[in-house]
Design a protein around this motif. Structure first.
Motif, PDB file in Angstrom:
ATOM      1  N   MET A 154      -3.572   3.816   2.323  1.00  0.00           N
ATOM      2  CA  MET A 154      -4.493   3.926   1.070  1.00  0.00           C
ATOM      3  C   MET A 154      -3.249   3.555   0.653  1.00  0.00           C
ATOM      4  O   MET A 154      -2.872   2.711  -0.500  1.00  0.00           O
ATOM      5  N   VAL A 155      -1.968   3.837   0.115  1.00  0.00           N
ATOM      6  CA  VAL A 155      -0.858   4.098  -0.198  1.00  0.00           C
ATOM      7  C   VAL A 155      -0.345   2.615   0.115  1.00  0.00           C
ATOM      8  O   VAL A 155       0.054   1.787  -0.793  1.00  0.00           O
ATOM      9  N   PHE A 156      -0.216   1.418   1.161  1.00  0.00           N
ATOM     10  CA  PHE A 156       0.253   0.447   0.888  1.00  0.00           C
ATOM     11  C   PHE A 156      -1.065  -0.475   0.241  1.00  0.00           C
ATOM     12  O   PHE A 156      -0.563  -1.241  -0.547  1.00  0.00           O
ATOM     13  N   ALA A 157      -2.015   0.163   0.397  1.00  0.00           N
ATOM     14  CA  ALA A 157      -3.128  -0.961  -0.532  1.00  0.00           C
ATOM     15  C   ALA A 157      -2.563  -0.547  -1.719  1.00  0.00           C
ATOM     16  O   ALA A 157      -3.119  -2.060  -2.533  1.00  0.00           O
ATOM     17  N   LEU A 158      -2.407   0.290  -2.058  1.00  0.00           N
ATOM     18  CA  LEU A 158      -2.359   0.352  -3.693  1.00  0.00           C
ATOM     19  C   LEU A 158      -1.150  -0.188  -4.092  1.00  0.00           C
ATOM     20  O   LEU A 158      -0.753  -0.852  -5.439  1.00  0.00           O
ATOM     21  N   TRP A 159       0.422  -0.177  -3.047  1.00  0.00           N
ATOM     22  CA  TRP A 159       1.571  -1.144  -3.097  1.00  0.00           C
ATOM     23  C   TRP A 159       1.201  -2.724  -3.188  1.00  0.00           C
ATOM     24  O   TRP A 159       2.256  -3.613  -4.607  1.00  0.00           O
TER      25      TRP A 159
END
Length: 96
Positions: A1-6
């Protein structure tokens, strides 16, 4: 999820443009692929534990038992890619 937001915040050159998921075929194909991979990993975990705990196999013996699965998966993936280029991805995913 963090990767997608980044990646969403990084507009200049993302590794995976999130706009691709707007295409129905791409999103469904990724969803089906995720479910298939998740179930294969789950089955392999249970199989490895079963072979080692119930049958008393060593780690090496267990690896030798599951090695054909990895080889056939790699060969089948290459062949399925060629078939999906020829006939279309949905006809290859249905029997899988």
């Amino acid at each position: 999820m963090v990767f997608a937001l980044w990646q969403h915040r990084r507009r200049d050159e993302p590794l995976m443009p999130l706009a691709l998921f707007g295409a129905r075929n791409f999103a469904v194909g990724n969803g089906v692929g995720f479910v298939c991979q998740f179930s294969m990993i789950g089955i392999m975990l249970v199989l490895v534990l079963f072979l080692q705990m119930a049958h008393g196999y060593s780690a090496l013996e267990t690896d030798l038992v599951v090695l054909p699965n990895a080889v056939l998966t790699a060969a089948g993936s290459a062949y399925a890619g060629r078939l999906s280029d020829k006939f279309g991805g949905k006809y290859i995913l249905r029997p899988g």
